[in-house]
Scaffold this active site. Structure first.
Site, short mmCIF file in Angstrom:
data_model
loop_
_atom_site.label_atom_id
_atom_site.label_comp_id
_atom_site.label_asym_id
_atom_site.label_seq_id
_atom_site.Cartn_x
_atom_site.Cartn_y
_atom_site.Cartn_z
N VAL A 1 35.22 -12.76 -20.83
CA VAL A 1 36.40 -12.89 -20.48
C VAL A 1 36.56 -12.93 -18.92
CG1 VAL A 1 37.25 -10.41 -20.22
CG2 VAL A 1 38.94 -12.27 -21.07
N SER A 2 35.62 -12.35 -18.42
CA SER A 2 35.77 -12.24 -16.69
C SER A 2 34.98 -13.45 -16.12
CB SER A 2 34.87 -11.03 -16.22
OG SER A 2 34.60 -10.99 -14.91
#
EC number: 2.5.1.18
Length: 222
Positions: free
Chosen positions: A13-14
């Site tokens: 997600v990062s």
């Protein structure tokens, strides 16, 4: 003397975990290092730290999106200018499967984990595929790992994957992490130092005694 070592904690997600991952995987600067990739759940780490996601902070949301684009361009990492739709997705299911795969192979044999991370980061950040959706995730892992391994990983995600992901996230927290990318580095002399953020990759290289390019995007890190 021992080889330089880097442990990189990641969650797909990062965007900054992706950028750091891509640089460590592809830039010549780090090719002499032994690199270990550890899948964690960023949401769990943020909760443990009492940290707030940048996307929830007034002004920082737009700033950090611009910063994402800036560092990707500077370090020549492929990424779309726009954020994926409905960002951020819930990646717990993804990370449990990646943790299950890593647990099955062991950290000394991460070839399949790296293959899965390559595809996962590319599909999400370059192609904007909804990798958090079960059918998309299954198709991706089936393509990369083969149907038998993908099925085995999915079957273990709720058991061994869950336990491994929690342990990995606790490990990151114990190592001082409060966000991603978090890098724990051991140089040839055995000294250990931790670094946070893509903008500290230059300091990672300095700590490890690595020769950095004198031109291109790396000039921003000197």
């Amino acid at each position: 003397m021992s080889r330089n070592k880097i442990t990189l904690y990641v969650d797909t997600v990062s965007p900054f975990a992706y950028i750091a991952y891509y640089v460590l995987r592809h830039h010549a600067v780090f090719q002499s290092c032994d690199i270990t990739y550890v899948p964690i759940f960023l949401g769990g780490l943020m909760k443990a730290c009492g940290n707030t996601a940048p996307i929830n902070i007034t002004n920082k949301k737009s700033w950090i999106n611009h910063n994402r684009q800036l560092w990707a361009e500077t370090l020549q990492v492929p990424i779309k200018k726009e954020l994926p739709a409905n960002f951020p997705p819930m990646t717990l299911g993804i990370m449990r499967q990646l943790a299950a795969l890593d647990e099955a192979d062991g950290r000394g044999r991460q070839q399949r984990l790296v293959q899965a991370l390559d595809a996962m980061f590319h599909d999400f950040w370059v192609e904007h595929r909804e990798t958090h959706k079960a059918e998309v995730l299954h198709s991706l892992l089936d393509r990369v790992l083969g149907s038998e391994t993908a099925a085995s990983v999915a079957a273990e995600a709720g058991n061994k994957g869950k336990v491994a992901l929690l342990r990995n996230t606790d490990e990151a927290f114990a190592a001082g992490a409060f966000g991603l990318p978090w890098m724990v580095c051991t140089n040839a002399a055995g000294n250990v130092e931790s670094f946070w953020g893509v903008d500290h990759l230059g300091q990672v290289a300095s700590f490890l005694g690595l020769e950095r390019p004198k031109a291109g995007g790396w000039k921003a890190l000197l």
